[in-house]
Design an enzyme around this catalytic site. Structure first.
Site, PDB file in Angstrom:
ATOM      1  N   GLU A 182      -0.073  -9.645  -0.789  1.00 32.33           N
ATOM      2  CA  GLU A 182      -1.477 -10.043  -0.603  1.00 32.33           C
ATOM      3  C   GLU A 182      -2.231 -10.098  -1.930  1.00 32.33           C
ATOM      4  OE1 GLU A 182      -1.964  -6.953   2.369  1.00 32.33           O
ATOM      5  OE2 GLU A 182      -2.487  -8.453   3.854  1.00 32.33           O
ATOM      6  N   GLU A 193       4.711  -4.986   7.178  1.00 25.92           N
ATOM      7  CA  GLU A 193       3.894  -3.937   7.827  1.00 25.92           C
ATOM      8  C   GLU A 193       4.287  -3.687   9.269  1.00 25.92           C
ATOM      9  OE1 GLU A 193       2.731  -6.482   6.017  1.00 25.92           O
ATOM     10  OE2 GLU A 193       1.056  -5.853   4.734  1.00 25.92           O
ATOM     11  N   GLY A 238       0.747  -5.268   0.848  1.00 26.52           N
ATOM     12  CA  GLY A 238      -0.407  -5.445  -0.048  1.00 26.52           C
ATOM     13  C   GLY A 238      -0.015  -6.065  -1.376  1.00 26.52           C
ATOM     14  N   ALA A 280       0.854  -1.187   0.000  1.00 25.50           N
ATOM     15  CA  ALA A 280       0.000   0.000   0.000  1.00 25.50           C
ATOM     16  C   ALA A 280       0.890   1.237   0.000  1.00 25.50           C
ATOM     17  CB  ALA A 280      -0.888  -0.007   1.234  1.00 25.50           C
TER      18      ALA A 280
END
Ligand code: CO8
Length: 258
Positions: free
Chosen positions: A112, A132, A109, A65
């Site tokens: 993911e 993260e 992300g 992200a």
């Protein structure tokens, strides 16, 4: 909708979505994710397309992200916009197969998103991680769930708790990726596999994908029952008759997607 953060192209029955924010290592801002979702929906609805490939650059599939975009959000902001997973789940609900072709970094992300695809082909420089924790956050788009299911508790726990990156060889050893190819050949190989998949009977491809996914959502007994019912239904397809006749006649089948 004109895209600025992704590139899309088609080659026969294969659609390729290339994440394209090179200055930010393809980090996901809201615009990129909206465009990605839009493109997946568009190709999902397009009868000419049988398989999709999601890829990035040789340096980064995606570095996660966009940290700069999300840094100042507060709890109410992320709650209200269901940051950011709601949008992403679209990709994982696609019924057509989606291959992630991952070179370079697939972090946070980015890892993911790759996990939401149906399988991952990795370039030999791929690096997977859930870092993260090191920026005071945690995985929020399925990392703690899908990673644990795919590679087991111990490695998933270690990756999420330490942020350690896993290289392509380790990722292949533990089943995170289906296989590794030289990074310069990644796109070509992903296209070859995608074309092969797109050439099979589309409805049977959809049923096969749904059945494999069932394995992650139900008990073994239920999953096997589900598979048997779906398997029986295949015998109602013209493509099953064609496929088996072609085998007996020693020719290539011509599937009509019926
Ligand atoms: N967000 C925003 N910008 C980024 C990001 C990112 N995630 N990653 C890299 N960039 C930018 C850098 O700021 C830099 O920009 P600039 O040149 O303007 O300073 C540019 O990309 C190049 O990056 P580096 O100079 O850092 O390149 P290096 O080769 O030195 O390092 C790394 C590459 C190791 C990938 C490094 O950039 C890095 O550690 N990036 C952050 C990785 C990370 O922590 N990812 C997790 C983000 S959090 C997340 O994904 C939470 C998901 C929660 C669920 C919501 C779903 C989206």
């Amino acid at each position: 909708m004109p895209y600025e953060c992704i590139l899309t192209e088609t080659d026969g029955a294969v659609a390729v979505i290339t994440l394209n924010r090179p200055d930010a290592l393809n980090a996901f801002n809201r615009q990129l994710m909206d465009e990605l979702t839009d493109a997946v929906k568009k190709f999902e609805a397009d009868d000419a397309i049988g398989c999709m490939v999601v890829t990035g650059s040789e340096k980064a599939f995606a570095a996660g992200a966009d940290i700069k975009e999300m840094a100042d959000k507060d709890y109410i902001d992320v709650l209200k916009e269901d940051f950011i997973t709601a949008n992403w789940e679209e990709a994982s609900r696609a019924r057509k197969p989606i291959i992630a072709a991952v070179a370079g970094y697939a972090l946070g992300g980015g890892c993911e998103l790759a996990l939401m695809c149906d399988f991952i082909i990795a370039g030999d420089n791929a690096k997977f991680g859930q870092p993260e924790i090191s920026i005071g956050a945690m995985p929020g788009a399925g990392g703690t769930q899908r990673l644990a299911r795919f590679i087991g508790k111990s490695k998933a726990m270690e990756m999420c708790l330490t942020g350690r990156m896993m290289d392509a060889e380790e990722a292949e050893r533990c089943g995170l990726v289906s296989r590794i190819v030289p990074k310069g050949e990644l796109r070509e190989e992903a296209m070859r596999v995608a074309k092969q998949i797109a050439g099979f009977s589309r409805p049977i491809t959809i049923l096969t994908k749904e059945s494999v996914n069932r394995a992650f959502e139900t008990t073994l007994a239920e999953g096997v029952r589900f598979e048997r019912r779906v398997f029986h239904s295949v015998f109602a397809f013209e493509d099953q008759k064609e496929g088996m006749a072609a085998f007996a006649e020693k020719r290539k089948p011509v599937f009509k997607n019926r």
